[in-house]
Design a protein around this motif. Sequence first.
Motif, PDB file in Angstrom:
ATOM      1  N   ARG A  34       0.855  -1.173   0.000  1.00 40.96           N
ATOM      2  CA  ARG A  34       0.000   0.000   0.000  1.00 40.96           C
ATOM      3  C   ARG A  34       0.902   1.237   0.000  1.00 40.96           C
ATOM      4  N   VAL A  35       0.356   2.363  -0.413  1.00 36.12           N
ATOM      5  CA  VAL A  35       1.125   3.606  -0.454  1.00 36.12           C
ATOM      6  C   VAL A  35       0.417   4.647   0.402  1.00 36.12           C
ATOM      7  N   ASP A  36       1.181   5.302   1.264  1.00 33.38           N
ATOM      8  CA  ASP A  36       0.657   6.362   2.109  1.00 33.38           C
ATOM      9  C   ASP A  36       1.397   7.669   1.829  1.00 33.38           C
ATOM     10  N   PRO A  37       0.784   8.805   2.087  1.00 39.65           N
ATOM     11  CA  PRO A  37       1.483  10.076   1.913  1.00 39.65           C
ATOM     12  C   PRO A  37       2.782  10.105   2.718  1.00 39.65           C
ATOM     13  N   THR A  38       3.790  10.684   2.159  1.00 39.41           N
ATOM     14  CA  THR A  38       5.172  10.809   2.675  1.00 39.41           C
ATOM     15  C   THR A  38       5.981   9.532   2.493  1.00 39.41           C
ATOM     16  N   ALA A  39       5.343   8.432   2.098  1.00 43.48           N
ATOM     17  CA  ALA A  39       6.060   7.157   1.971  1.00 43.48           C
ATOM     18  C   ALA A  39       6.154   6.676   0.530  1.00 43.48           C
ATOM     19  N   ALA A  40       5.906   7.550  -0.444  1.00 44.72           N
ATOM     20  CA  ALA A  40       5.831   7.101  -1.832  1.00 44.72           C
ATOM     21  C   ALA A  40       7.127   6.465  -2.320  1.00 44.72           C
ATOM     22  N   VAL A  41       8.256   7.105  -2.053  1.00 47.08           N
ATOM     23  CA  VAL A  41       9.535   6.573  -2.549  1.00 47.08           C
ATOM     24  C   VAL A  41       9.907   5.310  -1.785  1.00 47.08           C
ATOM     25  N   TYR A  42       9.711   5.332  -0.473  1.00 49.02           N
ATOM     26  CA  TYR A  42       9.958   4.125   0.322  1.00 49.02           C
ATOM     27  C   TYR A  42       9.095   2.978  -0.187  1.00 49.02           C
ATOM     28  N   SER A  43       7.811   3.240  -0.411  1.00 50.89           N
ATOM     29  CA  SER A  43       6.923   2.210  -0.929  1.00 50.89           C
ATOM     30  C   SER A  43       7.392   1.707  -2.291  1.00 50.89           C
ATOM     31  N   ALA A  44       7.856   2.617  -3.127  1.00 53.89           N
ATOM     32  CA  ALA A  44       8.329   2.215  -4.450  1.00 53.89           C
ATOM     33  C   ALA A  44       9.461   1.202  -4.337  1.00 53.89           C
ATOM     34  N   THR A  45      10.381   1.430  -3.407  1.00 54.74           N
ATOM     35  CA  THR A  45      11.491   0.473  -3.249  1.00 54.74           C
ATOM     36  C   THR A  45      10.991  -0.855  -2.717  1.00 54.74           C
ATOM     37  N   LYS A  46       9.995  -0.827  -1.848  1.00 53.35           N
ATOM     38  CA  LYS A  46       9.502  -2.068  -1.260  1.00 53.35           C
ATOM     39  C   LYS A  46       8.590  -2.840  -2.219  1.00 53.35           C
ATOM     40  N   PHE A  47       7.817  -2.135  -3.046  1.00 57.55           N
ATOM     41  CA  PHE A  47       7.103  -2.805  -4.129  1.00 57.55           C
ATOM     42  C   PHE A  47       8.112  -3.482  -5.052  1.00 57.55           C
ATOM     43  N   ALA A  48       9.224  -2.803  -5.321  1.00 54.74           N
ATOM     44  CA  ALA A  48      10.247  -3.355  -6.207  1.00 54.74           C
ATOM     45  C   ALA A  48      10.882  -4.610  -5.617  1.00 54.74           C
ATOM     46  N   VAL A  49      11.103  -4.619  -4.305  1.00 54.14           N
ATOM     47  CA  VAL A  49      11.653  -5.812  -3.650  1.00 54.14           C
ATOM     48  C   VAL A  49      10.705  -6.999  -3.829  1.00 54.14           C
ATOM     49  N   ALA A  50       9.415  -6.755  -3.691  1.00 57.72           N
ATOM     50  CA  ALA A  50       8.442  -7.833  -3.881  1.00 57.72           C
ATOM     51  C   ALA A  50       8.460  -8.337  -5.320  1.00 57.72           C
ATOM     52  N   ALA A  51       8.531  -7.425  -6.290  1.00 56.60           N
ATOM     53  CA  ALA A  51       8.564  -7.825  -7.699  1.00 56.60           C
ATOM     54  C   ALA A  51       9.827  -8.609  -8.017  1.00 56.60           C
ATOM     55  N   LEU A  52      10.951  -8.116  -7.520  1.00 60.41           N
ATOM     56  CA  LEU A  52      12.228  -8.798  -7.734  1.00 60.41           C
ATOM     57  C   LEU A  52      12.195 -10.211  -7.149  1.00 60.41           C
ATOM     58  N   SER A  53      11.648 -10.329  -5.961  1.00 64.38           N
ATOM     59  CA  SER A  53      11.581 -11.630  -5.294  1.00 64.38           C
ATOM     60  C   SER A  53      10.717 -12.613  -6.070  1.00 64.38           C
ATOM     61  N   GLU A  54       9.578 -12.131  -6.579  1.00 65.01           N
ATOM     62  CA  GLU A  54       8.710 -13.018  -7.347  1.00 65.01           C
ATOM     63  C   GLU A  54       9.371 -13.464  -8.644  1.00 65.01           C
ATOM     64  N   GLY A  55      10.099 -12.563  -9.281  1.00 65.87           N
ATOM     65  CA  GLY A  55      10.832 -12.951 -10.485  1.00 65.87           C
ATOM     66  C   GLY A  55      11.898 -13.984 -10.190  1.00 65.87           C
ATOM     67  N   LEU A  56      12.635 -13.789  -9.100  1.00 67.54           N
ATOM     68  CA  LEU A  56      13.666 -14.756  -8.721  1.00 67.54           C
ATOM     69  C   LEU A  56      13.040 -16.101  -8.385  1.00 67.54           C
ATOM     70  N   ARG A  57      11.916 -16.064  -7.698  1.00 65.29           N
ATOM     71  CA  ARG A  57      11.232 -17.325  -7.368  1.00 65.29           C
ATOM     72  C   ARG A  57      10.861 -18.096  -8.623  1.00 65.29           C
ATOM     73  N   GLN A  58      10.304 -17.396  -9.611  1.00 69.01           N
ATOM     74  CA  GLN A  58       9.876 -18.066 -10.826  1.00 69.01           C
ATOM     75  C   GLN A  58      11.055 -18.617 -11.633  1.00 69.01           C
ATOM     76  N   GLU A  59      12.201 -17.999 -11.485  1.00 69.82           N
ATOM     77  CA  GLU A  59      13.381 -18.443 -12.224  1.00 69.82           C
ATOM     78  C   GLU A  59      14.141 -19.555 -11.507  1.00 69.82           C
ATOM     79  N   SER A  60      13.750 -19.866 -10.268  1.00 69.85           N
ATOM     80  CA  SER A  60      14.523 -20.782  -9.430  1.00 69.85           C
ATOM     81  C   SER A  60      13.737 -22.040  -9.117  1.00 69.85           C
ATOM     82  N   GLN A  61      14.429 -23.165  -9.123  1.00 74.35           N
ATOM     83  CA  GLN A  61      13.834 -24.429  -8.714  1.00 74.35           C
ATOM     84  C   GLN A  61      14.452 -24.954  -7.429  1.00 74.35           C
ATOM     85  N   ASP A  62      15.763 -24.778  -7.279  1.00 71.09           N
ATOM     86  CA  ASP A  62      16.451 -25.295  -6.103  1.00 71.09           C
ATOM     87  C   ASP A  62      16.593 -24.260  -4.999  1.00 71.09           C
ATOM     88  N   ILE A  63      16.330 -22.998  -5.302  1.00 74.20           N
ATOM     89  CA  ILE A  63      16.521 -21.927  -4.329  1.00 74.20           C
ATOM     90  C   ILE A  63      15.170 -21.378  -3.908  1.00 74.20           C
TER      91      ILE A  63
END
Length: 245
Positions: free
Chosen positions: A148-177
């Motif tokens: 979710r995004v709240d006022p004053t936290a837009a950039v922080y939220s952007a980095t944390k949304f990105a961490v979630a996206a990155l993690s999901e991509g890594l998960r889909q690319e990985s079988q043993d990890i």
Amino acid sequence: MTGTTESKTVLITGASSGIGAATARRMATLGHHVVIGARRTDRLTALADELRSDGATVTPVELDVTSIESMRSFTEAALAEHGRIDVLVNNAGVMPLAPIADLRIAEWEQMIDVNLRGVLYGIAAVLPQMREQGGGHIVNLSSVSGHRVDPTAAVYSATKFAVAALSEGLRQESQDIRVTVVSPGFTRSELTDHGGATEARAAARAAAEELAIPASSVADAIAYAIGQPTDVDVNEIIVRPAKQR
């Protein structure tokens, strides 16, 4: 110290305080070999001494997650000590809150460097070793602000949304990890102590004082994910105070 049936080598970034330190304590209690990294080496040393006094195996290493060379040195220290890397907990983060219109560009860059680039560097440092040994587990700390995004936290939220996206991509690319995203809500830590606009920082502190759960609660969630059988991948955990909306 209570041991588990399988001791793992667990690397934790941002381990000098808050969730990182609590996770180190939890991992040590479970009998894992803990390698802790942060910039504040005095705090790392004190934490290592505390855990060693209870019989834990702990290696403190000075770490700047915004430097790939520092991250590689961190992982090399773990390999030199234990010969493998089973788990990386990408925990280091910063949260200077302010309206976008304040144009605190240096703080934007800091959040991108620590919260996102630091996670990428952590993955880059451990992934080859985990692939070589045929398994491993990467735990990335996002946030409720990654949902979710709240006022004053837009950039922080952007980095944390990105961490979630990155993690999901890594998960889909990985079988043993295995890949887990842990998203804490208000948690007792030092995140609200540094940077950002004065009013936003004060509001965040007031909310944390009223709502915050202990960092150990997030550490328990991380321990749960790590403790599952190797064929079970806990992909996402959201941990927040019951009163937080």
